[in-house]
Design a protein around this motif. Structure first.
Motif, short mmCIF file in Angstrom:
data_model
loop_
_atom_site.label_atom_id
_atom_site.label_comp_id
_atom_site.label_asym_id
_atom_site.label_seq_id
_atom_site.Cartn_x
_atom_site.Cartn_y
_atom_site.Cartn_z
N ARG A 192 0.80 -1.19 0.02
CA ARG A 192 0.08 -0.24 0.06
C ARG A 192 0.89 1.27 0.07
N GLU A 193 1.87 1.26 0.80
CA GLU A 193 2.78 2.20 0.63
C GLU A 193 3.52 2.62 -0.73
N ALA A 194 3.87 1.42 -1.42
CA ALA A 194 4.36 1.50 -2.69
C ALA A 194 3.40 2.37 -3.62
N GLN A 195 2.24 1.66 -3.42
CA GLN A 195 1.03 2.09 -4.35
C GLN A 195 0.98 3.71 -4.17
N ILE A 196 1.06 4.15 -2.76
CA ILE A 196 0.88 5.68 -2.62
C ILE A 196 1.94 6.35 -3.32
N LEU A 197 3.25 6.02 -2.94
CA LEU A 197 4.55 6.58 -3.61
C LEU A 197 4.55 6.42 -4.97
N LEU A 198 3.95 5.48 -5.72
CA LEU A 198 3.92 5.35 -7.11
C LEU A 198 3.12 6.40 -7.51
N GLY A 199 1.84 6.67 -6.81
CA GLY A 199 0.93 7.88 -7.19
C GLY A 199 1.56 9.02 -7.14
N LYS A 200 2.39 9.55 -6.20
CA LYS A 200 2.99 10.64 -5.95
C LYS A 200 3.95 10.94 -6.93
N LEU A 201 4.63 9.81 -7.84
CA LEU A 201 5.46 10.00 -8.83
C LEU A 201 4.88 9.85 -10.10
N GLY A 202 3.29 9.90 -9.93
CA GLY A 202 2.75 10.01 -11.59
C GLY A 202 2.88 8.71 -11.98
N PHE A 203 2.53 7.52 -11.29
CA PHE A 203 2.37 6.35 -12.25
C PHE A 203 1.33 5.88 -11.17
N ASN A 204 0.34 5.39 -12.18
CA ASN A 204 -1.22 5.06 -11.70
C ASN A 204 -1.01 3.30 -11.29
N ALA A 205 -0.86 3.21 -10.11
CA ALA A 205 -0.93 1.93 -9.34
C ALA A 205 -2.36 1.29 -9.24
N GLY A 206 -3.44 1.88 -9.40
CA GLY A 206 -4.79 1.39 -9.36
C GLY A 206 -4.96 1.59 -7.73
N PRO A 207 -5.94 1.24 -7.39
CA PRO A 207 -6.67 1.35 -5.89
C PRO A 207 -5.48 1.19 -4.96
N LEU A 208 -5.57 2.00 -3.87
CA LEU A 208 -4.49 1.96 -2.57
C LEU A 208 -5.12 1.00 -1.70
N ASP A 209 -4.82 -0.28 -2.06
CA ASP A 209 -5.40 -1.42 -1.17
C ASP A 209 -4.47 -2.57 -0.73
N GLY A 210 -3.23 -2.37 -1.28
CA GLY A 210 -2.46 -3.38 -0.56
C GLY A 210 -2.12 -4.62 -1.13
N THR A 211 -2.92 -4.71 -2.31
CA THR A 211 -3.06 -5.77 -3.32
C THR A 211 -1.91 -5.85 -4.47
N PHE A 212 -1.12 -6.70 -4.66
CA PHE A 212 -0.34 -6.70 -5.65
C PHE A 212 -0.83 -7.29 -6.96
N GLY A 213 -1.67 -6.29 -7.73
CA GLY A 213 -2.34 -7.00 -8.70
C GLY A 213 -1.88 -6.51 -10.15
N PRO A 214 -2.34 -6.61 -11.31
CA PRO A 214 -1.82 -6.21 -12.43
C PRO A 214 -1.21 -4.88 -12.81
N GLN A 215 -2.31 -3.98 -12.25
CA GLN A 215 -2.20 -2.61 -12.58
C GLN A 215 -0.78 -1.92 -11.59
N THR A 216 -0.68 -2.48 -10.30
CA THR A 216 0.43 -2.44 -9.72
C THR A 216 1.67 -2.84 -10.40
N GLN A 217 1.80 -3.85 -10.99
CA GLN A 217 2.81 -4.18 -11.84
C GLN A 217 2.91 -3.26 -12.99
N VAL A 218 2.00 -2.90 -13.62
CA VAL A 218 2.27 -1.90 -14.85
C VAL A 218 3.20 -0.63 -14.31
N ALA A 219 2.48 -0.21 -13.20
CA ALA A 219 3.31 1.03 -12.53
C ALA A 219 4.31 0.87 -12.01
N THR A 220 4.78 -0.19 -11.54
CA THR A 220 6.08 -0.62 -11.04
C THR A 220 7.34 -0.85 -12.11
#
Length: 523
Positions: free
Chosen positions: A129-157
């Protein structure tokens, strides 16, 4: 990965998809409908192709390294996947195909639970969830901030890793999370220059990197490698070069002879006198003139185990012998609770040769002895990736393993001292991880500043306290925690050190033969 010089003797020479996760982690490419992306043409380098190659390899459909180039093997793998998934035949990579591959991965390999093929690689839900928030701050769309490592989080990573110019795998490891934190809070676009660092997993203190960035206004791009072979491959591959690397000292001569390392400008290093001359002399067993390297950390390779688990599996057995892992009859006793070796062939094969009766490394005979030992262990002893070794020990997924002393110390910390470590009574290995500058480094001035910074007593002590490895700094002891510097896994006794042979220098032929033996053993 893997001295403090307190007691250093003169002999010291890592198909069911949960509905909630599926809904929460859909593919989000922005609020507007995405424009159609061009497909990748054969022969062209393309990030989408590279992503597809990584995923197809994880599915076992592709056996070549990801290159971003649409090779015949990649096209065949794509066609195979399309047929398996009931899709229209294709040999090109577009968003629709890539999304289908990702969905299959999440459904079949349980990535939403934080692993793939049972190999822990992803941080926990809080870290995600922290990584998803930080990705968002950097302009990368990680999907919902739910602490789930799903496809959209991988795309952003993947996009974040590509923007950093580091190795891309799309997974949120502790290193990626550290890099995200620094990208948000550390030196960014305002930095006057960049230094690119390539190190072992779990082998730095994040605060050290941020403090260096703050003091020098130099951004640190921090990447990791899995082993010396991987390091050498990365240095040979081309692309954006690295400025500071951390090879094991016995690998330095080979890398230098291949023109991969440059000579250090020691006159520019203000803190050089902080290096213990006994450790530096030991380093010369590998880097004869000390021209290419300086000591970073030192360690032993030995046996780590969980006494609670091993005593149940084999009551009364004394664990501090190579046979705990390398004797097939004994290893089978521990198979139920997990017996393994760290995925570092250049460390494990020489120990296997010792277990096979070869006390001194002599190349051909030692490799033959090690091969016989390892062949008998096939199917019983697991090979544990370097970036998963610590957690595997700490969480009890393995009960006994051959590995690095510092990793065992980190596992002790994570498991509330449920792990023990010893140099084997019948022989272990002694090694130094070195600091070096690649021959093609683009910022050699910043590289030397970074190395010099790590030779400050307070800085290297902070790293030792974090990673559990002993450093080579004469003045660091007063800044190290008592629990680290008094730990025999960090600083072995003189007797234990006397049983530790310097890790051998491996010829190119040795390396080729070891790679062959290891590939057969690790498959």
């Amino acid at each position: 990965m893997k001295f403090h010089t307190l007691a250093l003797s003169a002999t010291l020479v890592g198909s069911v998809w949960i509905a909630g996760a599926a809904q929460a982690q859909g593919f989000v490419f922005g609020t507007a409908e995405p424009k159609a992306a061009p497909t990748a043409a054969a022969g062209a380098r393309n990030p989408k192709v590279e992503s597809a190659q990584r995923l197809l390899a994880r599915m076992g459909l592709l056996r070549e390294a990801p290159t971003g180039t649409l090779t015949p093997a990649t096209q065949a793998a794509i066609r195979s996947f399309a047929a398996r998934a009931g899709l229209a035949p294709t040999s090109e990579v577009n968003d629709a195909l890539l999304n289908a591959i990702r969905r299959h991965i999440w459904q079949s390999q349980n990535w939403s639970a934080g692993n793939y093929k049972g190999k822990e690689k992803i941080v926990d839900a809080q870290g995600l969830r922290e990584a998803q928030i930080l990705l968002g701050k950097l302009g990368f769309n990680a999907g919902p901030l739910d602490g789930t490592f799903g496809p959209q989080t991988q795309v952003a990573t993947e996009a974040f890793q590509e923007s950093q110019g580091v190795s891309v795998d799309g997974l949120i490891t502790s290193t990626v999370l550290m890099n995200l934190r620094r990208a948000v809070n550390g030196a960014g676009a305002s930095a006057k220059e960049t230094v690119r660092v390539l190190n072992w997993p779990d082998y730095i203190d994040a605060g050290v990197l941020q403090d260096f960035e703050k003091e020098y206004n130099i951004r640190v791009v921090y990447d990791i490698f899995a082993g010396n072979d991987d390091l050498q491959a990365k240095l040979s591959a081309g692309g954006v070069p690295y400025d500071v690397v951390f090879p094991t000292a016995n690998a330095v001569p080979g890398m230098a002879s291949q023109g991969l390392l440059g000579k250090l400008d020691k006159a520019s290093l203000k803190n050089l006198n902080n290096i213990d001359p006994r450790v530096d002399a030991t380093l010369r067993a590998w880097d004869k003139d000390g021209a290419y390297s300086l000591p970073y950390m030192w360690y032993t390779v030995g046996i780590a185990w969980n006494p609670k688990l091993t005593s149940k599996a084999y009551p009364g057995y004394a664990m501090d012998a190579l046979g705990s892992v390398f004797d097939p009859a004994i290893a089978r006793r521990f198979q139920s609770c997990g017996v393994g070796v760290v995925d570092s062939a250049s460390d494990v094969v020489p120990l296997a040769a010792m277990a096979g009766g070869q006390g001194k490394w002599d190349g051909k005979n030692s490799i033959a002895a090690a091969e016989q030992v390892l062949q008998r262990l096939a199917g019983t002893v697991k090979v544990i990736p370097t970036d998963q070794f610590i957690d595997a020990l700490a969480t009890g997924k393995i009960c006994v393993a051959i590995g690095f002393s510092g990793d065992a110390v980190q596992a002790q910390g994570k498991s509330r001292n449920a792990v023990e470590y010893r140099v084997p009574a019948d022989g272990g290995l002694l090694a130094i991880d070195a600091m070096a500058v690649p021959a093609n480094a683009k910022n050699k001035r910043a590289a030397h500043l970074f190395i010099d910074y790590l030779m400050r007593p307070q800085v290297i002590a902070k790293i030792s306290n974090t990673v559990g490895y002993a450093n080579a700094n004469l003045k660091a002891g007063e800044f190290m925690s008592d629990s680290v510097k008094s730990n025999p896994a960090v600083v072995p006794s003189t007797t234990a050190l006397s049983r530790s042979s310097p890790i051998p220098i491996l010829t190119e032929r040795d390396q080729q033969e070891i790679a062959r033996v290891w590939a057969r053993f690790a498959k």
